[in-house]
Design an enzyme around this catalytic site. Structure first.
Site, mmCIF file in Angstrom:
data_model
loop_
_atom_site.group_PDB
_atom_site.id
_atom_site.type_symbol
_atom_site.label_atom_id
_atom_site.label_comp_id
_atom_site.label_asym_id
_atom_site.label_seq_id
_atom_site.Cartn_x
_atom_site.Cartn_y
_atom_site.Cartn_z
ATOM 1 N N TYR A 156 30.296 7.693 11.271
ATOM 2 C CA TYR A 156 30.141 8.923 10.483
ATOM 3 C C TYR A 156 29.890 10.073 11.440
ATOM 4 C CZ TYR A 156 28.278 12.005 6.757
ATOM 5 O OH TYR A 156 28.039 13.035 5.894
ATOM 6 N N LYS A 191 34.348 8.413 9.210
ATOM 7 C CA LYS A 191 34.250 9.486 8.218
ATOM 8 C C LYS A 191 34.140 10.774 9.012
ATOM 9 C CE LYS A 191 31.307 11.441 4.585
ATOM 10 N NZ LYS A 191 30.029 11.317 3.824
ATOM 11 N N ILE A 197 35.469 10.171 1.486
ATOM 12 C CA ILE A 197 34.135 9.774 1.023
ATOM 13 C C ILE A 197 33.538 11.025 0.417
ATOM 14 C CG2 ILE A 197 31.863 8.928 1.723
ATOM 15 C CD1 ILE A 197 33.284 7.203 3.817
ATOM 16 N N TYR A 256 18.921 14.128 16.306
ATOM 17 C CA TYR A 256 17.729 14.647 16.990
ATOM 18 C C TYR A 256 17.652 14.243 18.457
ATOM 19 C CZ TYR A 256 13.088 16.279 18.088
ATOM 20 O OH TYR A 256 12.035 16.927 18.674
ATOM 21 N N THR A 311 23.886 10.287 2.845
ATOM 22 C CA THR A 311 23.226 11.587 2.745
ATOM 23 C C THR A 311 23.055 12.008 1.298
ATOM 24 O OG1 THR A 311 24.268 12.244 4.827
ATOM 25 C CG2 THR A 311 23.351 13.997 3.467
ATOM 26 N N ARG A 316 25.102 18.268 10.842
ATOM 27 C CA ARG A 316 23.797 17.703 10.452
ATOM 28 C C ARG A 316 23.071 17.036 11.614
ATOM 29 N NH1 ARG A 316 21.953 16.958 5.091
ATOM 30 N NH2 ARG A 316 23.487 17.487 3.497
#
Length: 294
Positions: A135, A164, A206, A109, A46, A140
């Protein structure tokens, strides 16, 4: 054995005045990270603005970073997608480029079910031979990956080794640790939660902060591992104002502004990301001065 322990930098991607990748600057910041003690480099995540890269450019950046690093520390390539076929293509390409591991975000999405997540990640893992870190960032992606799903993947798919965790929810993190019985390497995805996560048995972070403070972020983790929890906790607390400033607008807008304030000339951002608002840039500059990096 974990892919890495400590502070891995979620590396920015520098652009030139035409908005193209600035490879000379990219080499420079990679070398600065290694010299600063960073424990791993996460490429094209990202923070690296991977969402604005086409696949060819994405893999070219991964290959370039792998070549510069030359196995001195692990390189973990972002390779996630909400299309399993595309994620496989990026994952196989990153492996061929020399990546030591992959970071795969939950599909965004289209919002898979828990069964869909298991099928998605299993298909990707079976297509490569390098280890994978899941992740989890529901803010997000709009997708919550349940602790039992994370643990099932790490227990049943040999090269899925960790997560993560950027949900910010310590009840979820504690549940993962409780169910995992040591089979899940957990990394903080939030710079303000490094030490609390380490206290639950996490392997590290991270980090966005590492872009501007690699030595300090590494030392937060290393001090904890060395048994100096008091020092580690104080370093975490001391970094909070800067961390807050680095996230006062959507990442990576502030961290790129911070690096440019430091004279690193990493360029602008690709639309739809835009330059930092002046009032927020003032807050950022103040926090950087107080932290001693400006």
């Amino acid at each position: 054995m974990a892919i890495f322990e400590g502070a891995g930098v979620a590396l920015i991607t520098p652009f030139d005045e035409n908005g193209e990748v600035n490879y000379a600057k990219l080499e420079e910041i990679v070398e600065e990270q290694i010299a600063g003690g960073t424990d791993a480099i996460i490429a094209c995540g990202t923070t690296g603005e991977s969402s604005t890269m086409d696949h060819e450019e994405h893999l070219r950046v991964v290959r370039f970073i792998c070549d510069v690093v030359d196995k001195r520390i692990p390189v973990i390539a972002g390779a996630g997608s909400n299309c399993t076929k595309e994620a496989i293509h990026l994952s196989q390409g990153a492996e061929e480029a020399g990546a030591d591991g992959l970071l795969l975000v939950t599909p965004y999405y289209n919002k898979a079910t828990q069964g869909g997540l298991i099928a998605h990640y299993t298909a990707i893992a079976e297509s490569v031979n390098i280890p994978i870190i899941l992740y989890h960032i529901p803010g997000r992606t709009g997708v919550t990956m349940k602790p039992e799903t994370i643990v099932k993947l790490c227990k049943e798919v040999p090269n899925i080794v960790g997560v993560k965790e950027a949900s910010g929810n310590f009840s979820i993190i504690a549940e993962i640790m409780s169910l995992a019985d040591g089979c899940v390497d957990v990394y903080s995805g939030n710079d303000d939660q490094i030490v609390p996560l380490l206290s639950l048995g996490g392997k590290g972070v991270i980090s966005v902060l590492s872009n501007v403070a690699p030595r300090q972020t590494h030392e937060i983790c290393q001090s904890y591992f060395d048994g100096d929890v008091k020092k580690s906790a104080q370093m975490q607390i001391d970094a909070i104002p800067l961390i807050n400033a680095l996230f006062c607008e959507v990442n990576p807008i502030p961290v790129k502004a911070a690096m440019n304030l430091m004279g690193k000339e990493v360029g602008s951002l690709r639309l739809p990301l835009t330059e930092m608002e002046p009032q927020n840039k003032e807050i950022l500059a103040k926090a950087m001065k107080e932290y001693g990096i400006l």
